[in-house]
Design a protein around this motif. Structure first.
Motif, PDB file in Angstrom:
ATOM      1  N   LEU A  28       0.846  -1.193   0.000  1.00  0.00           N
ATOM      2  CA  LEU A  28       0.000   0.000   0.000  1.00  0.00           C
ATOM      3  C   LEU A  28       0.880   1.241   0.000  1.00  0.00           C
ATOM      4  CD1 LEU A  28      -2.510  -0.938   2.848  1.00  0.00           C
ATOM      5  CD2 LEU A  28      -2.988  -0.965   0.406  1.00  0.00           C
ATOM      6  N   ARG A  29       0.392   2.283  -0.645  1.00  0.00           N
ATOM      7  CA  ARG A  29       1.076   3.580  -0.668  1.00  0.00           C
ATOM      8  C   ARG A  29       0.049   4.669  -0.379  1.00  0.00           C
ATOM      9  NH1 ARG A  29       3.932   2.731  -6.530  1.00  0.00           N
ATOM     10  NH2 ARG A  29       5.312   1.007  -5.934  1.00  0.00           N
ATOM     11  N   ASP A  62      -2.285   5.757  -3.058  1.00  0.00           N
ATOM     12  CA  ASP A  62      -3.408   4.869  -3.399  1.00  0.00           C
ATOM     13  C   ASP A  62      -4.702   5.316  -2.734  1.00  0.00           C
ATOM     14  OD1 ASP A  62      -1.444   3.347  -4.671  1.00  0.00           O
ATOM     15  OD2 ASP A  62      -1.352   1.851  -3.073  1.00  0.00           O
ATOM     16  N   SER A 119      -1.958  -3.484  -2.338  1.00  0.00           N
ATOM     17  CA  SER A 119      -2.825  -2.835  -3.321  1.00  0.00           C
ATOM     18  C   SER A 119      -2.863  -3.743  -4.537  1.00  0.00           C
ATOM     19  CB  SER A 119      -2.263  -1.467  -3.724  1.00  0.00           C
ATOM     20  OG  SER A 119      -2.448  -0.530  -2.694  1.00  0.00           O
ATOM     21  N   VAL A 140      -3.048  -3.821  -8.365  1.00  0.00           N
ATOM     22  CA  VAL A 140      -2.703  -2.845  -9.396  1.00  0.00           C
ATOM     23  C   VAL A 140      -2.744  -3.516 -10.768  1.00  0.00           C
ATOM     24  CG1 VAL A 140      -0.995  -1.144 -10.136  1.00  0.00           C
ATOM     25  CG2 VAL A 140      -1.152  -1.760  -7.713  1.00  0.00           C
ATOM     26  N   VAL A 189      -4.971   1.295  -9.516  1.00  0.00           N
ATOM     27  CA  VAL A 189      -5.275   0.564  -8.283  1.00  0.00           C
ATOM     28  C   VAL A 189      -6.779   0.312  -8.252  1.00  0.00           C
ATOM     29  CG1 VAL A 189      -5.270   0.673  -5.764  1.00  0.00           C
ATOM     30  CG2 VAL A 189      -3.316   1.566  -7.057  1.00  0.00           C
ATOM     31  N   SER A 238      -7.756  -3.891  -2.751  1.00  0.00           N
ATOM     32  CA  SER A 238      -6.675  -4.391  -1.908  1.00  0.00           C
ATOM     33  C   SER A 238      -7.032  -5.775  -1.392  1.00  0.00           C
ATOM     34  CB  SER A 238      -6.386  -3.428  -0.749  1.00  0.00           C
ATOM     35  OG  SER A 238      -7.321  -3.552   0.285  1.00  0.00           O
TER      36      SER A 238
END
Length: 192
Positions: A21-22, A25, A73, A75, A81, A84
């Motif tokens: 995860l970022r 996102d 995530s 992607v 994205v 999740s």
């Protein structure tokens, strides 16, 4: 036995990649975590702002660093994205058990993306984390998730009555489980 390192590894499938995860996102995941058709199954109050999504991502990353959970995530190959998935929890010593969870933006339902993502996550859990049992919980009325879990080899083991407290009250959940030996048997069938 290989232990989980506290950092989500990159897992690559045919049409998608699972990566850590970022914060960037947040907008895409907010769509999943706030969309009425998806959020109703999460057992939490739907998120209402990007700031709430950023805070949830921060919390999930903190839990990952503490080896309490592991979330990726989802992607697409073009970088979008769409949801999740990951391990809400796991216990290695003495149990070798984990619990998976997932959500996907409704625009991508029914296209096999979550099946591909969970296949990658399950492979990592059974092969790298050396889990023996992976569990999943879903609301009894969430027929789509129940079918997905069954198609991945999970067996429904029963209903946990009033197991979750949600904004709308206590809620039952169906418990599904997949054992390592069952997973390996499915992999052998696919390869054979």
């Amino acid at each position: 036995m290989k232990e989980h390192s506290g950092t989500a590894p990159v897992l690559t499938g045919r049409r998608l990649t699972l990566r850590a995860l970022r914060q960037e996102d947040a907008s895409a995941l907010l769509h999943c975590w706030s969309h009425p058709e998806a959020a109703c199954w999460l057992g939490i109050q739907p998120l209402t702002s990007r700031a709430e999504a950023e805070e949830l991502i921060r919390l999930l990353l903190e839990m990952e660093r503490g080896e309490e959970s592991l979330r990726w995530s989802i992607v697409l190959s073009g970088g979008e994205v769409i949801g999740s998935c990951g391990y809400n929890s796991w216990q290695l010593a003495g149990a070798f058990r984990g619990e998976v969870g997932c959500e996907l933006a409704p625009a991508f339902w029914g296209q096999g993306y979550m099946r591909e993502a969970l296949t990658l996550a399950l492979g990592y859990g059974f092969e790298e984390m050396r889990l023996n049992r992976v569990e999943a919980q879903c609301h009894p009325a969430n027929l789509r998730s129940g079918r997905l879990l069954t198609s991945l080899g999970f067996r429904r083991e029963g209903t946990l009555r009033e197991y979750r407290h949600t904004p709308s009250g206590f809620q039952d959940v169906d418990l599904y489980a997949l054992l390592r030996k069952e997973w390996l048997g499915l992999i052998s069938e696919r390869e054979g």
